[in-house]
Design a protein around this motif. Structure first.
Motif: not given
Length: 781
Positions: A515, A517, A552, A567, A571, A653, A682, A684
């Motif tokens: 991922s 992030y 992100v 995403l 954030e 998320i 990505d 999610l």
């Protein structure tokens, strides 16, 4: 040659010279009396001369001998005085010589111990051995004590499996009436259990019974197995473990008739054989309840037995039924009502009829509860495990269960609870004698997982903080993807009740390779937990957390780089304030039939008491486990699911469920809703998940002491659902069933539990990330 014999050789030069002294006494007596009247003659000494004493004064010598100047003594009394001095332990040699009106007493005192040394010891250090022996420097030397010390050292080695250890005490004379004592030690090799066999067992195989024993066989990994050494004191425990195992599986008449321990020819190992008489297996037959107490409605007590006709007999089922009935009687004020289980055998049908008779017990009260041996733990920590206090009616079964609760605390290496008569015939005194043991630990650990990577942990735990029974824990852990720090404090008996209050402070970060992030969470969580039934507990909690989603990359359609727009708009940092509860029903500890166990857990969290999140999250887990084929194969089935509903706004998320550890055979975050148009595709997370897991664990046919087992498994389920996908193309958040099968190798290794999973996805989506091999291992050192 035994340790005692070799010790006597080393100490021979210091033994008393009884024969020479006796001869001297006889000659002296003969010189002052005629032979035919020697034992009839009386002596009177106007003076006593004492020589040879240095540390012991004259008065002590005379007082020990029982001699007073001027008093007449017979020859027999004079000989008795000699014996008293010789056996006093103060003198190495003693001589009594009558010379006219003067009695001369010549003594040689035992020397003082100068130095105690240990030679040849490697396994047990000098400091440990010094605590074992009773002899001490600057104390008077005693041959019997030194000989006993040699045996104590040999016993300490035998407890560690070195039954061939030999200890020889050597005494070295020094100036000024001093001696050095050296214990020469030949440790020998560890005496291992080379083979454990059973005779008379038909219902269970040798391999299954070996799993019950605490003692294990030695094998190719004997250097790492700590329970394959012969310890005589462990035999009685193993016999009891075998007996309990059989009785809990329907064999009430089982007997472990004897244990044969035969040493090998080279004296480096033992062959152990347990002789078992299984008896007949019984099931529960007719279950009835009767009352011999006037006015007692038996219909209110009969349902409390909860024993099903046809179920395999278990003494635990009877104990629990009696406890429930007696507790109900106590709640109704019937303090002296006892439940007498009466068993009728039916060998022909293989059943046991149980009649629970409610009878009037003797009126005996608890006078007091005496607690001894607790140097660190407060008395109230022990007393709260008693549901009986001074002045209450005496219930033997409740006292027994109180003793079991005290032992289960883990604060004591030994806990004995006994009763004795009180000051009146209708009273008893409960004696509690405990031996403290360390309750704090500093542990370091290492782990590895194919998904999480290598990790290390450090933890400080004190289970009996300040002797108050409180639990303080501090832990720090890190892997290549995650870091976590937790401090928690638990008071298990808030307000003196079975109410556990916990305060927790935590900080965690994650950075998943699958991922694009990072997450960061920090918060506090106070909670209380209490029982709601025999096998169920309820936990209430509050959670205040600061959550942050970062790392992100902004999506750039022209360059085809960055993360999913979903995403990007999630954030940032937010606060979450939530209350929740967890209901747990677990029969693994108190199940009547040990072959079965059930677990049900239901959890809900309500966010919205302030903060930035308003959502309800619900999860549930159900598990059933059964052992079959003589308890050698374990079948396990699990069903788990959850969902989140946002009361206001969309989930992020940080709220949604990811695929982590949901279905084996897939990478972390390898399944679930995905932005297939984003450059990184990505994951999610989803609002919902559901998974079913089936597994069978079984032995591999290797010796049990290697602790190797196998398993096969099948997992099936999905993660799905998103709130808002507007403006984002090619997002797949539908329910797509995934499934995987696999085999596992399980090893309870010397470095910690290890599991190797080999899996293959059967049903999957094209964008799912598979994981065909997974290795997990953790250890503490």
């Amino acid at each position: 040659m035994t340790n005692r014999q070799t010790g006597r050789q080393g100490l021979g030069q210091f033994s008393g010279i009884l024969v020479p002294a006796a001869l001297s006494l006889a000659v002296a007596l003969t010189s002052v009396a005629l032979p035919e009247t020697v034992w009839a003659q009386s002596y009177s000494f106007s003076s006593v001369s004492i020589t040879g004493n240095q540390r012991v004064d004259n008065a002590t010598v005379l007082g020990t001998a029982g001699i007073k100047a001027g008093e007449s003594m017979s020859a027999g009394e004079l000989n008795a005085a000699y014996q008293k001095l010789q056996s006093s332990g103060l003198f190495e040699t003693v001589e009594l010589v009558p010379q006219g009106s003067t009695l001369k007493i010549n003594v040689q005192e035992y020397p003082t111990i100068n130095v105690i040394a240990f030679e040849g010891n490697k396994r047990l250090k000098d400091e440990a051995l010094a605590k074992i022996v009773k002899s001490e420097s600057r104390r008077v030397y005693n041959p019997a004590t030194v000989e006993a010390d040699a045996q104590l050292i040999a016993d300490a080695y035998a407890e560690g499996g070195r039954v061939n250890a030999r200890v020889t005490p050597k005494v070295i004379r020094r100036s000024n009436n001093r001696v050095d004592i050296a214990f020469e030690i030949k440790e020998g090799a560890v005496t291992e259990i080379q083979r454990i066999t059973f005779t008379g067992n038909k219902a269970f195989s040798d391999r299954r019974l070996r799993q019950v024993l605490q003692t294990k066989q030695a094998g190719i990994l004997h250097q790492f197995i700590q329970r394959d050494t012969f310890v005589a004191d462990r035999v009685n425990l193993d016999r009891q473990l075998l007996t309990d195992f059989y009785r809990s599986r329907g064999y009430p008449d089982v007997q472990v008739n004897g244990v044969s321990s035969e040493m090998t020819r080279d004296r480096d190992g033992f062959f152990m054989t347990y002789n078992i008489s299984e008896g007949q297996m019984f099931k529960f037959g007719k279950i009835t309840t009767v009352s011999e107490v006037n006015g007692l409605d038996v219909s209110e007590y009969a349902p409390l037995s909860k024993i099903r006709t046809g179920a395999i007999y278990s003494p635990n089922a009877i104990d629990l039924a009696v406890t429930r009935m007696e507790e109900k009687a106590r709640q109704e004020g019937l303090n002296f009502v006892r439940v007498d289980p009466r068993i009728t055998r039916n060998p022909r049908t293989g059943t046991l009829d149980i009649q629970f008779a409610l009878v009037k017990g003797p009126k005996i009260f608890v006078e007091r509860i005496d607690i001894e041996g607790n140097t660190a733990t407060l008395d109230r920590v022990i007393r709260r495990e008693f549901h009986t206090v001074e002045g209450d009616p005496y219930n033997p079964r409740e006292i027994k269960r109180s003793a079991e609760r005290i032992r289960a605390l883990g604060y004591f290496s030994n806990a004995d609870v006994n009763t004795k008569p009180g000051t009146n015939p209708d009273q008893v005194i409960v004696d509690v004698n405990v031996t403290e043991q360390p309750t704090g630990s500093l542990t370091f650990g290492a782990s590895y997982g194919a998904s999480a990577g290598f990790g290390i942990t450090a933890a400080l735990n004190e289970r009996n903080f300040l002797g108050r029974g409180q639990h303080l824990a501090v832990s720090i852990g890190t892997t290549s993807d995650n870091q976590s720090s937790v401090i928690s404090f638990t008071e298990p008996y808030l307000f003196g009740r079975d109410l556990a209050a916990t305060g927790k402070v935590f900080y965690t970060t994650t950075s998943d390779d699958n991922s694009d992030y990072d997450t960061e969470r920090a918060g506090i969580e106070p909670s209380i937990e209490f029982p709601v039934s025999e096998n169920a507990r309820l936990k209430l909690r509050y959670n205040l957390t600061s959550e942050r989603l970062s790392g992100v990359d902004d999506y750039d359609a022209d360059e085809d780089t960055g993360s999913s727009p979903i995403l990007s708009r999630e954030e940032g940092t937010r606060w979450k304030s939530a209350v929740g509860y967890t209901y747990t029903y677990d029969t693994s500890e108190n199940n009547i039939d040990p072959r079965y166990s059930y677990l049900f857990r239901f959890d809900q969290e309500f966010a919205g008491l302030g903060g930035d999140v308003q959502a309800v999250t619900t999860t549930a887990l159900g598990r059933a486990q059964r052992k079959v084929w003589n308890d050698e194969v374990t079948l396990r089935a699990e069903l788990e699911g959850g969902g989140i509903i946002a009361a206001s706004g969309d989930t992020t998320i940080l709220d949604r469920f990811t695929g982590n550890n949901k279905i084996r055979g897939f990478e972390s975050n390898g399944i679930g809703p995905r932005d297939t148009a984003a450059p990184n595709e990505d994951a999610l997370g989803g609002k919902y998940f559901a998974v079913a897991r089936l597994e069978a664990q079984f032995p591999l046919g290797l010796p049990e002491e290697y602790k190797l087992g196998g398993a096969v498994f099948l997992d099936a389920g999905s993660v799905w659902g998103l709130d808002d996908t507007d403006g984002v193309e090619n997002v797949d958040d539908g329910f797509h069933l995934r499934s995987a099968i696999g085999v596992s190798v399980l090893w309870d290794s010397f470095i910690g539990p290890l599991r190797l999973n080999f899996s293959k996805a059967i049903v999957k989506e094209d964008y799912d990330e598979e994981q065909n091999f997974d290795l997990t291992v953790s250890t503490k050192f």
